[in-house]
Design an enzyme around this catalytic site. Structure first.
Site, short mmCIF file in Angstrom:
data_model
loop_
_atom_site.label_atom_id
_atom_site.label_comp_id
_atom_site.label_asym_id
_atom_site.label_seq_id
_atom_site.Cartn_x
_atom_site.Cartn_y
_atom_site.Cartn_z
N LYS A 183 20.85 -16.57 20.74
CA LYS A 183 22.25 -16.71 21.16
C LYS A 183 22.78 -15.36 21.61
O LYS A 183 22.99 -14.47 20.82
CB LYS A 183 23.14 -17.25 20.05
CG LYS A 183 24.49 -17.67 20.64
CD LYS A 183 25.62 -17.75 19.65
CE LYS A 183 26.26 -16.43 19.33
NZ LYS A 183 27.08 -15.85 20.43
N GLU A 257 20.92 -6.00 11.48
CA GLU A 257 21.16 -4.65 12.00
C GLU A 257 22.66 -4.59 12.25
O GLU A 257 23.17 -5.23 13.16
CB GLU A 257 20.34 -4.44 13.28
CG GLU A 257 20.04 -2.99 13.55
CD GLU A 257 21.12 -2.33 14.33
OE1 GLU A 257 22.07 -1.83 13.69
OE2 GLU A 257 21.06 -2.32 15.55
N CYS A 291 26.37 0.98 17.52
CA CYS A 291 26.42 0.88 16.07
C CYS A 291 26.00 2.19 15.41
O CYS A 291 26.47 2.52 14.33
CB CYS A 291 25.56 -0.26 15.57
SG CYS A 291 23.92 -0.24 16.29
N GLU A 388 34.45 1.46 11.23
CA GLU A 388 33.77 1.57 12.52
C GLU A 388 34.76 1.22 13.63
O GLU A 388 35.31 0.12 13.66
CB GLU A 388 32.58 0.62 12.53
CG GLU A 388 31.74 0.74 13.78
CD GLU A 388 30.48 -0.12 13.71
OE1 GLU A 388 30.54 -1.23 13.18
OE2 GLU A 388 29.44 0.34 14.22
#
Lengths: 481, 285
Positions: A183, A257, A291, A388
């Protein structure tokens, strides 16, 4: 025109042929999804590029069934060397169609064409080429004498490196003998759909790779499907935790991850030219939608002023704007939602007392944009030091001693990446050994390679991708085998 | 008249010290015939948290100790167990409700297990690490590192060998550990703590709690400063709940597996408690 201004150098988009709508790629063909179609746009212009099918749980079920059939009847029975040859074919086709992929990626993601052309697409092809060679050598990977695939793997990938994350997921899964239901991210489906055409050209047996577009609900249906043996997810820590909890009590394996808040540590003996380039690359590469970005800059106090002065000067040279311009350094923010999140956190930085500085640049009126920004006077308690941001916003902190640098660098629930800048080898290795992070860049930043394992400690995830260690994610371990 | 023996007070082992439970509680341990044996401490949530703090404090030095040093220390544990073999044999006989002969064999296996793990610490880096041939002028290597603080819910079907089997894996890899001992047969674990306290194992590297699994294990599963949890001794009906709570900070979860503790462990016992770190550096002049 001053000597440092550039004439526009736009890449042509003539090479791509975007259909007005796309279905779901299941069992080797495009079918209409059961859900409602949604529009995908160019975030730099807000132009609608195409209509995308939203996969329903019935569509996911079809895709999983196709993947199961392909696994049982074809892929698991094929000699490993033959399997590898399909991956080599895919790698070659991606290289042949590299320009097309790069243009399409930039149009749908907003990243500069220079990056999609020179980094995303070549690395994506390299991942297939690397893993192709593993297919018939898995017994030498140190994971047992006859390691076995899981079967059907469900993979969910993010929007920041749409094609590259596809290759990080699909290449090792296929090389190890699994079949895939992928996806793509809601906002960036186009290169994955072009990849479906690569599968067609490669003659990949139907059902080995299935691509189901959609948003969170489509991904959730994939995670909860009872006939999926393994989930591989790249995305936010919040969603990663939800997936981890969802699969508890099932027989599914999972690798994650997730997010990061990487520390980039600058010691006072750092080679300054390289360091400034590394700081910029660490946080402004791909608009900071990374990331493993070096989003917390830790500068030794005695070089703090010098680093900041040079950093501001260098940032002022960054060319922000049209991602299709070959001279652009910083492109568009991927979506209105992401721009909203960046804006919210930066405002929190202001409100909590940090000092903002942004590059003086004219931002386009259409599309989603954020000027490269640094915050100084940041403390560890500030939200911009803890959360983040996933955008071109750098939080600057200082330290006096190496021990303090380590303490601050590790003071986060994340543990994905870190950087160290120093001319002293022993100091670099001392620091690298103490950083609780899965990837440490010494005197460089944001380097990636298919042979190099990537993944996080702590809340940055489970497992590794790439290299020999990454194969473990797609092979049954120990008593599973 | 025969001499009245001096009994041992069984206490917790936290940060190298032997405190009673802060809760002031204890519980009765009996033999297979229901006779009183001892009143070990019944650890509380606070004790569990103290143990995690001790394990976290001990982590930087233990994880940074050389593999050779860790190897020697684990071998030293084997030496000291050997010298107290009879005491352990009596403890296992009582704890596992088996005869002295079989208990002796289990103690032998437990001692040998320390030796096996002692030999692993300076091999893992070579076997699990790598230099990665990246396509560019960079030196790139990957090394295994300990995951951090490990909570170990000791198996309920073995009072000593099962514990040592799982504990050795965590220690040789450089982790620090909070053990929740076998609930009904905790005494061999406490005897082991006396060995650990005198074997050059630094304070806080191993912390041992005794008490109720159902009460204490959930606090360890949900503790945000525990990096991994081995659910070996958790009742089957509770495993899913605890594994779910462990996802709050994405602990690495090792699910219980039934196995013959006399069998040599697999390398997964150790790899499941390791992270791979990859370091890049440019090559140039």
């Amino acid at each position: 025109m001053s000597p440092f201004e550039y004439a526009p150098a736009p890449e042509s988009r003539a090479i791509v042929d975007i259909a007005s709508s796309y279905g779901l790629f299941i069992n080797g063909e495009f079918i209409n999804g059961a859900g409602t179609a949604y529009k995908t746009i160019n975030p730099a212009t807000e132009e609608v590029l195409s209509e995308i099918a939203e996969g329903s749980s019935a569509d996911i079920d079809l895709a999983v069934k196709a993947a199961r059939r392909a696994y049982a009847k074809v892929w698991s029975k094929m000699p490993a060397a033959e399997r590898g040859k399909y991956l080599y074919r895919i790698a070659r086709i991606m290289q042949e169609r590299a320009r097309e992929f790069a243009v399409l990626e930039t149009l749908n993601n907003g990243k500069p064409i220079r990056e999609s052309r020179d980094i995303d697409v070549p690395l994506a092809a390299a991942h297939f080429f690397y893993h192709a060679g593993w297919a018939d050598k898995l017994e030498h990977a140190g994971l047992g004498s006859a390691p076995k695939p899981h079967g059907v793997v469900g993979q969910i990938i993010p929007w920041n490196f749409p094609l590259l994350m596809l290759s990080w997921k699909v290449a090792p899964a296929l090389a190890t003998g699994n079949t895939v239901v992928l996806k793509p991210a809601e906002t960036t489906p186009l290169t994955a759909l072009l990849f479906a055409d690569v599968c067609r050209q490669a003659g990949l047996p139907p059902g080995v790779v299935n691509i189901v577009t959609g948003a969170g609900a489509t991904g959730a249906a994939l995670v909860s499907h009872p006939d999926v043996n393994k989930i591989a997810f790249t995305g936010s820590t919040k969603v990663g935790k939800a997936i981890a909890r969802e699969i508890v009590g099932t027989k599914k394996s999972v690798t994650l991850e997730l997010g990061g808040k990487g520390a980039n540590i600058v010691f006072d003996d750092a080679p300054m030219d390289e360091t400034i380039e590394g700081i910029v690359n660490g946080i402004f590469f791909n608009q900071g939608h990374v990331c493993c970005a070096g989003s917390r800059l830790l500068i030794q106090e005695n070089v703090h002023e010098e680093v900041l002065e040079r950093l501001r000067h260098r940032m002022s040279q960054l060319r922000v704007g049209d991602p299709m311009d070959k001279n652009t350094d910083v492109g568009a923010i991927n979506s209105a939602a992401q721009l909203g999140r960046i804006t919210e956190l930066a405002t929190a930085g202001d409100n909590e007392g940090a000092q903002r500085w942004s590059t003086p640049c004219d931002l386009p009126t259409k599309g989603f944009w954020y000027a490269p920004t640094i915050f100084t006077g940041v403390t560890q308690a500030h939200r911009i030091a803890r959360e983040e941001i996933f955008g071109p916003v750098l939080s600057v902190l200082t330290f006096r001693t190496p021990a303090e640098a380590i303490e601050k660098a590790n003071n986060t629930p994340y543990g994905l990446s870190a950087g160290v800048w120093t001319d002293k080898g022993s100091r670099l290795l001392w620091t690298a050994a103490r950083l609780r992070a899965g990837v440490v860049w010494g005197n460089t930043f944001n380097r990636f390679d298919p042979t190099s394992p990537f993944g996080g400690y702590k809340e940055s995830g489970w497992g590794r991708e790439g290299g020999r260690h990454g194969l473990a994610a797609y092979l049954k371990q120990g008593e599973q085998a | 008249m025969s001499r009245v023996e001096i009994r041992k007070t069984y206490k917790l082992f936290i940060g190298g010290a032997f405190p009673r439970s802060e809760s002031g509680r204890s519980y009765e341990v009996v033999d297979s015939e229901g006779n009183f044996v001892a009143n070990p401490a019944m650890a509380s949530r606070k004790d569990a948290r103290d143990a995690v703090v001790a394990a976290r404090s001990a982590f930087p030095n233990w994880s940074a100790a050389t593999a050779f040093n860790r190897s020697q220390i684990l071998y030293r544990v084997a030496e000291l167990m050997e010298s107290r073999r009879e005491e352990f044999t009596n403890g296992v006989s009582l704890g596992d409700s088996i005869g002295k002969g079989r208990a002796g064999k289990i103690v032998d296996a437990a001692i040998d297990r320390w030796v096996w793990y002692a030999g692993w610490s300076d091999k893992l880096g070579s076997i699990l690490g790598a230099t990665n041939p990246v396509a560019g002028p960079y030196y790139n290597f990957s090394i295994p590192e300990p995951v951090g603080v490990v909570a170990l819910i000791a198996p309920q079907d073995s009072s000593l060998l099962g514990l040592i089997d799982l504990l050795g894996a965590a220690l040789t890899t450089g982790n620090t550990v909070v053990v929740l001992a076998n609930e009904t047969a905790p005494l061999p674990a406490i005897t082991l703590s006396e060995v650990l306290a005198t074997s050059d194992v630094p304070a806080g590297v191993v912390n041992i709690l005794t008490g109720r699994t159902k009460e204490v294990a959930p606090w360890l599963a949900s503790h945000m400063d525990v990096d991994a949890i081995n659910l070996a001794g958790v009742a089957a009906e509770d495993v899913q709940k605890l594994a779910g709570e462990a996802t709050d900070n994405l602990k690495r979860v090792i699910a219980p597996k039934s196995r013959d503790w006399l069998q040599t462990p697999t390398i997964e016992a150790m790899t499941s408690l390791l992270e791979i770190k990859t370091v890049w550096h440019p090559i140039g002049i």
